[in-house]
Structure formats: C-alpha cells, structure tokens
Design an enzyme around this catalytic site. Structure first.
Site, mmCIF file in Angstrom:
data_model
loop_
_atom_site.group_PDB
_atom_site.id
_atom_site.type_symbol
_atom_site.label_atom_id
_atom_site.label_comp_id
_atom_site.label_asym_id
_atom_site.label_seq_id
_atom_site.Cartn_x
_atom_site.Cartn_y
_atom_site.Cartn_z
ATOM 1 N N GLY A 19 -31.135 -31.661 -20.588
ATOM 2 C CA GLY A 19 -31.390 -32.099 -21.902
ATOM 3 C C GLY A 19 -32.628 -31.240 -22.419
ATOM 4 C CG HIS B 73 -35.512 -22.147 -13.005
ATOM 5 N ND1 HIS B 73 -34.657 -22.944 -12.092
ATOM 6 C CD2 HIS B 73 -35.826 -22.966 -13.981
ATOM 7 C CE1 HIS B 73 -34.487 -24.280 -12.603
ATOM 8 N NE2 HIS B 73 -35.407 -24.258 -13.648
ATOM 9 C CG ASN C 295 -34.120 -36.259 -21.959
ATOM 10 O OD1 ASN C 295 -34.401 -36.993 -22.828
ATOM 11 N ND2 ASN C 295 -33.230 -35.411 -22.060
HETATM 12 P P1 GTP Z 1 -28.492 -26.152 -20.074
HETATM 13 O O1 GTP Z 1 -29.094 -25.218 -21.018
HETATM 14 O O2 GTP Z 1 -27.109 -25.976 -20.065
HETATM 15 O O3 GTP Z 1 -29.127 -26.110 -18.816
HETATM 16 O O4 GTP Z 1 -28.818 -27.625 -20.462
HETATM 17 P P2 GTP Z 1 -30.207 -28.445 -21.151
HETATM 18 O O5 GTP Z 1 -30.859 -28.892 -20.175
HETATM 19 O O6 GTP Z 1 -30.241 -27.737 -22.201
HETATM 20 O O7 GTP Z 1 -29.078 -29.701 -21.566
HETATM 21 P P3 GTP Z 1 -28.639 -30.062 -23.319
HETATM 22 O O8 GTP Z 1 -29.956 -30.382 -24.327
HETATM 23 O O9 GTP Z 1 -27.662 -28.933 -23.801
HETATM 24 O O10 GTP Z 1 -28.071 -31.482 -22.800
HETATM 25 C C1 GTP Z 1 -26.911 -31.641 -22.043
HETATM 26 C C2 GTP Z 1 -26.134 -32.939 -22.656
HETATM 27 O O11 GTP Z 1 -27.054 -34.173 -22.428
HETATM 28 C C3 GTP Z 1 -25.865 -32.955 -24.182
HETATM 29 O O12 GTP Z 1 -24.462 -33.392 -24.189
HETATM 30 C C4 GTP Z 1 -26.834 -33.811 -24.714
HETATM 31 O O13 GTP Z 1 -26.390 -34.638 -25.694
HETATM 32 C C5 GTP Z 1 -26.945 -34.832 -23.604
HETATM 33 N N1 GTP Z 1 -28.594 -35.369 -23.690
HETATM 34 C C6 GTP Z 1 -29.479 -34.724 -23.897
HETATM 35 N N2 GTP Z 1 -30.623 -35.645 -24.029
HETATM 36 C C7 GTP Z 1 -29.948 -36.710 -23.953
HETATM 37 C C8 GTP Z 1 -30.552 -38.044 -24.069
HETATM 38 O O14 GTP Z 1 -31.981 -38.300 -24.165
HETATM 39 N N3 GTP Z 1 -29.995 -39.125 -23.919
HETATM 40 C C9 GTP Z 1 -28.637 -38.834 -23.854
HETATM 41 N N4 GTP Z 1 -27.818 -40.221 -23.780
HETATM 42 N N5 GTP Z 1 -27.933 -37.805 -23.875
HETATM 43 C C10 GTP Z 1 -28.682 -36.660 -23.874
#
Ligand code: GTP
Ligand code: MG
Length: 370
Positions: A91, A137, A187
């Site tokens: 996230g 990273h 998160n």
């Molecule tokens: P990469 O850039 O691919 O490494 O991923 P990231 O860490 O940036 O994660 P991203 O923000 O793309 O979120 C990944 C998934 O988790 C998405 O489907 C989001 O909607 C979900 N997500 C992120 N934060 C939350 C949260 O607080 N609650 C829930 N339920 N889902 C979340």
C-alpha cells in the site's frame, strides 16, 4: 606533477617537435622528442611559443569537491525528503495518494508503480514534505551506491494482514545501512485478519523496536483505503523532521540529484530531479552526469511550470542533451563551454572507473557495506 613527452606537447601546440627540442636546448635542457619534460618546463615552452596555457587539471573540472560547504549563516530550513518503502502491494502508493488527496493508483498499469513519483505535500501548518514513491528498492540502492543519499526519512509500510515479508526486511536493511530514521506505518488495519501486534513483534527480530514496544522508532496504524490516522502519520513525519533540523542554502547555483530519467517521445530527454541546495532556474546551464543541458522548462508534481525550484523541491527538467541515470548529480555552471568541459571530464572518469573496477553487483555492495 604531470609530465608530458615533447612529441605529445608539440602535437597539442601544433608546432614541430624539432623546434621544441631546439628551444629546450636554448633553455638549457638536452632532450629528444621522445623524452618527457615536467609541467613547469612545458609551461615555459608554451609561453615561449606565445601560446596561451589552458591547464585542465582535476581541480579545474572536478566541481564536486568535499570542501564545498555552504556557510552556516546562509542555510535556511528545507522540507524533509521522505521515501516510502515496503513489500509489494502493501500500500505504498495508496498511502501516498491518500496523503496527497489524489489518485495515482487508478492510472497505473496493473496498479504497480512503474516509476518513482516525487511529490510535495503541504501540511496543515503550511510546512511541506517531499515524498518519493519507489518502484522497489533498486532505485534507493543504486542512488545510495552512487553516493546520493537523498532520503531524510523512510516510511516503512507494512500491511497488517500480510506482516513482514522479504522486501520489508530488505527495506529495513537498506534503511539501516543508509542510517536514515524510519517511521513504521502499519497499513490496511481496516482489513479482516489485520494483526498490528504481530507486525510489531516481528519487527523486534530485526531490531526495529517501535514506540508501542517501548522503543524509539515511531509507529502508527493506518488505513490508506479508509484514510485512517493520516494526520498522525504526518505529525510523526513533522516531529522526526524537526529533530533532524534540515537546512540548505537556497541562494546559490543549484545542485540536484536525478531520481528518474527517460527519453520522452515528444519532449526528448526528461529528468525528474530533487534540488539539494541552491535554486534551479529556467535558463540555467548545467551538467548532469556526463550530459549537459539548459533548463528549457520545469514541471512540478501538479503539472505547473515553475520558474524556480529550491531545496527539496522535485521537478521534471526539460532541455537535456541525453538521458542521465538515477543518482546522477545535476550541477548548474556558468556557461555552456564549462558544461561541456565538466561533462567530458565526468565521462572520462566514468570510463576509467569502468575499466579499473571489477564488476560488482549492487547486492554485493550492500552486503559489503552493511
Ligand atoms: P507496488 O507499487 O506494486 O509495490 O504496490 P504498493 O505497495 O504501492 O501498493 P498499492 O498502493 O498499489 O496497493 C496494493 C493494493 O492494496 C491495492 O489494491 C490497494 O487498493 C490495496 N490497499 C492499499 N492500502 C489499503 C488499505 O489501507 N486497506 C485495504 N483494505 N486495502 C488497501
Ligand atoms: Mg506502488
């Protein structure tokens, strides 16, 4: 003290070798064209022939000298640069989006971060924070291995339902090696199966002792999705930044670090840079890595085209001769001739390093440093 053969010097001067030997003889030294003479003698000879000396020594072209420190009284507070790290899908981008109040994730191919986004967020009290969202990273590692430590604070994002994963641990190690303070953002606390306590406990195994565990690493439970506790997170960033007393001199020629660069079809080479000190202005002539350029335009994270960018401000720069690498330093210089001179010198240095250094993978460099 550098030495040069009479032959080489004659070539550079565009004079006959024999004439140089004759002149040297008149000056009291008996040498042949194949022998070397020291720099002082060479300079005398050059003057003797009425040429202008243009000494290109290391100190002339090497503009990144350690001694080049801005006096304390010229320094002004600057925003902290915060890098968001953590395991895939935990996230990072969502959290940054939530903090920005915008939505980048929706526009990303497959929801995976394809580039390093660099954004500035204004806090309620008016202070700004610069965020870097990393695709993994590698960028952090490669910048650090090249001596460019742009990050002041790392936010380690750990999904409470997934817990510590390989890239979480990797991020912890990188952060420790870089000696950058960390804030843990636990998160997805809205999710079923979220277990923040388990995350805190597992962090202990990696010597990350959070406040809840009576340690001194700040931690906060958040939900990027539900926008829970975002103010607390910003507050913790603010607190950490105050402890660091970050400052830079704004009123000087700019120095910046490339966080991302690409060849854009319509716009040519484009680099996202983070200004480290000084103020980058439209029209500034610069060297970046072994490329040169002149700031044709700057584009900020809101799509605006500012005329200037001060310390900790991330901007896209247009007007480069080629595509630099992440971690390259952008330095503003007096004019284009100087830019070319420094760029040529840097290219030479790079070539030297490539031929004298055994290939080392970044991972090796890290385990050696840790
Ligand atoms: P990469 O850039 O691919 O490494 O991923 P990231 O860490 O940036 O994660 P991203 O923000 O793309 O979120 C990944 C998934 O988790 C998405 O489907 C989001 O909607 C979900 N997500 C992120 N934060 C939350 C949260 O607080 N609650 C829930 N339920 N889902 C979340
Ligand atoms: Mg992402």
């Amino acid at each position: 003290p550098e030495a040069i053969t009479v032959q080489e010097l004659s070539k550079r001067m565009g004079e006959k070798g024999a004439d140089l030997v004759k002149s040297l003889f008149n000056m009291g030294s008996m040498v042949t064209v194949n022998q070397t003479i020291d720099q002082d003698t060479a300079e005398l000879l050059v003057e003797e022939f009425g040429h202008r000396i243009q000494r290109v020594s290391e100190s002339d072209v090497e503009i990144d000298t350690e001694a080049d420190v801005d006096p304390e009284e010229t320094l002004k507070p600057r925003p902290p640069v915060v890098t968001i790290m953590g395991h895939v899908d935990h996230g990072k981008t969502s959290l940054l989006d939530a903090l920005r109040g915008t939505d980048v994730v929706a526009g990303e191919a497959g929801g995976i971060t394809q580039h390093i986004g660099a954004y500035q967020v204004k806090m309620k009290n008016g202070d700004k924070v610069t965020f870097l969202d990393t695709p993994g990273h590698e960028a952090f590692t490669s910048m650090r291995s090249r001596g460019a430590n742009v990050t002041d604070i790392v936010i380690l994002v750990v999904a409470a339902d997934d817990g510590l994963m390989p890239q979480t641990i990797e991020a912890i190690n990188h952060t420790k090696a870089a000696e950058v303070p960390m804030i843990v953002a636990i998160n997805k606390i809205d999710k079923e199966g979220a277990d923040p306590t388990q995350v805190r406990t597992r962090l202990l195994e990696h010597e990350v002792i959070v406040e809840e565990m009576s340690g001194d690493v700040q931690d906060v439970e958040v939900s990027a999705l539900k926008k829970t506790n975002l103010d607390e997170l910003m507050e913790k960033i603010h607190l950490q930044a105050e402890l660091l007393e970050l400052k830079a001199r704004p009123d000087r020629a700019a120095e910046a670090i490339v966080v991302e660069a690409k060849l854009d079809k319509g716009r040519g080479p484009v680099a996202t840079v983070l200004v480290q000190r000084g103020t980058l202005k439209r029209g500034d002539v610069f060297v970046v890595g072994s490329q040169t350029g002149k700031v044709r335009a700057m584009i900020d994270d809101k799509g605006a085209q500012p005329k200037e960018a001060g310390p900790s401000v991330p901007v896209e720069v247009l007007g480069l001769s080629g595509v630099p690498s992440a971690g390259d330093k952008l330095t503003v210089v007096e004019n284009e001739a100087r830019a070319r001179e420094v760029a040529a010198y840097r290219a030479e240095q790079e070539k030297l390093q490539r031929t004298t250094q055994a290939p080392t993978s970044l991972e090796n460099m890290f385990s050696a440093a840790a």
